[in-house]
Enzyme design. Structure first.
Site, PDB file in Angstrom:
ATOM      1  N   ASP A   7       0.875  -1.169   0.000  1.00 24.47           N
ATOM      2  CA  ASP A   7       0.000   0.000   0.000  1.00 24.47           C
ATOM      3  C   ASP A   7       0.914   1.220   0.000  1.00 24.47           C
ATOM      4  O   ASP A   7       1.309   1.705   1.061  1.00 24.47           O
ATOM      5  CB  ASP A   7      -0.912  -0.015   1.227  1.00 24.47           C
ATOM      6  N   GLU A  67      -1.589  -1.532  -4.645  1.00 23.90           N
ATOM      7  CA  GLU A  67      -2.822  -0.806  -4.919  1.00 23.90           C
ATOM      8  C   GLU A  67      -2.542   0.213  -6.018  1.00 23.90           C
ATOM      9  O   GLU A  67      -1.493   0.864  -6.024  1.00 23.90           O
ATOM     10  CB  GLU A  67      -3.296  -0.100  -3.644  1.00 23.90           C
ATOM     11  N   ASP A 139      -2.047   0.947   7.502  1.00 22.70           N
ATOM     12  CA  ASP A 139      -1.381   0.793   6.205  1.00 22.70           C
ATOM     13  C   ASP A 139      -0.967  -0.659   5.968  1.00 22.70           C
ATOM     14  O   ASP A 139      -1.058  -1.162   4.852  1.00 22.70           O
ATOM     15  CB  ASP A 139      -0.177   1.737   6.106  1.00 22.70           C
TER      16      ASP A 139
END
Length: 160
Positions: A7, A67, A139
């Site tokens: 991420d 992502e 996160d």
């Protein structure tokens, strides 16, 4: 198959490592790489790269998943995210890892069942999928969700 989920973020990049064997998923590790907001950009990006190289060297993933970038209303924030994302992808590329990229809505749908899930719903589902696992923070949770989504999206049962 060991999958590294990422991420990307300049302020704090999350990472999560899972093992996917067919439809079975097990947790290996997770963590976060924060950077010092007061440090020069080059130093922050270098720190992120070095930390991710260490994660890759330690866990030896077979592939990675990140992502996809989204566009913020603030162009400066989008640019900083893109720079951090570039470092994340470069660290994976330097290690010879194939990187799949997934939209946030697709990750949420794969993990929770709906693309409109909020962070609390994703984290609750992670507790179901990875019972007893201590997650380093929001996160890291997002990164684990990316890894799990990637495993689900690439899994095809025998005979189909």
């Amino acid at each position: 198959m060991i999958i590294l989920g990422l991420d990307p973020s300049l302020s704090c990049t999350g990472w999560g490592v899972i093992r996917a064997e067919g439809s079975r998923i097990t947790h290996i590790a997770n963590g976060q790489v924060p950077t010092d907001a007061k440090a020069p950009m080059a130093r922050r990006l270098s720190h992120l790269q070095t930390a991710l190289e260490a994660v890759i060297a330690e866990h030896k993933p077979d592939r990675a998943a990140a992502e996809e970038v989204f566009v913020n209303k603030n162009p400066q924030s989008t640019l900083k995210l893109a720079q951090a994302r570039g470092v994340v992808l470069a660290a994976c590329g330097a290690a010879g890892l194939e990187v799949s990229e997934h939209a946030a809505r697709l990750v949420k749908k794969a993990v929770v069942g709906t693309g409109g899930a909020d962070k609390a719903q994703v984290q609750a589902m992670l507790k179901v999928l990875l019972p007893g696992v201590k997650i380093a923070g929001a996160d890291a949770a997002d990164a684990l969700a990316v890894a799990i989504a990637s495993a689900h999206l690439s899994y095809t049962p025998q005979g189909r």
